[in-house]
Design a protein around this motif. Structure first.
Motif, PDB file in Angstrom:
ATOM      1  N   LEU A  46      27.176 -14.919 -15.853  1.00 17.68           N
ATOM      2  CA  LEU A  46      28.104 -14.564 -16.929  1.00 17.68           C
ATOM      3  C   LEU A  46      28.372 -13.073 -17.032  1.00 17.68           C
ATOM      4  O   LEU A  46      29.387 -12.667 -17.601  1.00 17.68           O
ATOM      5  N   VAL A  62      27.207 -21.751 -25.237  1.00 20.70           N
ATOM      6  CA  VAL A  62      27.790 -20.698 -24.387  1.00 20.70           C
ATOM      7  C   VAL A  62      29.041 -21.215 -23.685  1.00 20.70           C
ATOM      8  O   VAL A  62      30.071 -20.529 -23.651  1.00 20.70           O
ATOM      9  N   CYS A  63      28.980 -22.422 -23.170  1.00 22.08           N
ATOM     10  CA  CYS A  63      30.134 -22.989 -22.452  1.00 22.08           C
ATOM     11  C   CYS A  63      31.312 -23.224 -23.395  1.00 22.08           C
ATOM     12  O   CYS A  63      32.457 -22.984 -23.027  1.00 22.08           O
ATOM     13  N   GLU A 103      31.963 -21.502 -26.117  1.00 27.09           N
ATOM     14  CA  GLU A 103      32.515 -20.175 -26.415  1.00 27.09           C
ATOM     15  C   GLU A 103      33.408 -19.699 -25.282  1.00 27.09           C
ATOM     16  O   GLU A 103      34.480 -19.134 -25.512  1.00 27.09           O
ATOM     17  N   ARG A 104      32.955 -19.904 -24.049  1.00 31.25           N
ATOM     18  CA  ARG A 104      33.756 -19.495 -22.883  1.00 31.25           C
ATOM     19  C   ARG A 104      35.075 -20.251 -22.856  1.00 31.25           C
ATOM     20  O   ARG A 104      36.131 -19.677 -22.596  1.00 31.25           O
TER      21      ARG A 104
END
Length: 69
Positions: free
Chosen positions: A6, A33-34, A36-37
């Motif tokens: 990342l 996290v995924c 948010e991405r």
């Protein structure tokens, strides 16, 4: 390993069965996290062996099969 992937801020992140060895808490962090991405316009591509794994954070699921169903 995820942090090093990342750090370069890729637009596409490809992960091969990322949930296999993770405990629930780390799985939740990875899903967060995924998401948010993805909200930022990036794409995350997972391979998974079960629909349950795929459904954890997918907005689309594609099935591939090399034989009979």
């Amino acid at each position: 390993m995820l942090a090093s992937a990342l750090i370069s801020e890729p637009r596409l992140l490809v992960m091969d069965e990322p949930f296999v060895t993770l405990e629930k808490e780390m799985r939740d962090v990875l899903v967060s996290v995924c998401r948010e991405r993805a909200e930022g316009g990036d794409s995350v591509f997972f391979t998974a062996n079960t629909l349950a794994e795929a459904g954890l954070c997918a907005d689309r699921i594609g099935l591939m099969c090399g034989g009979r169903l």
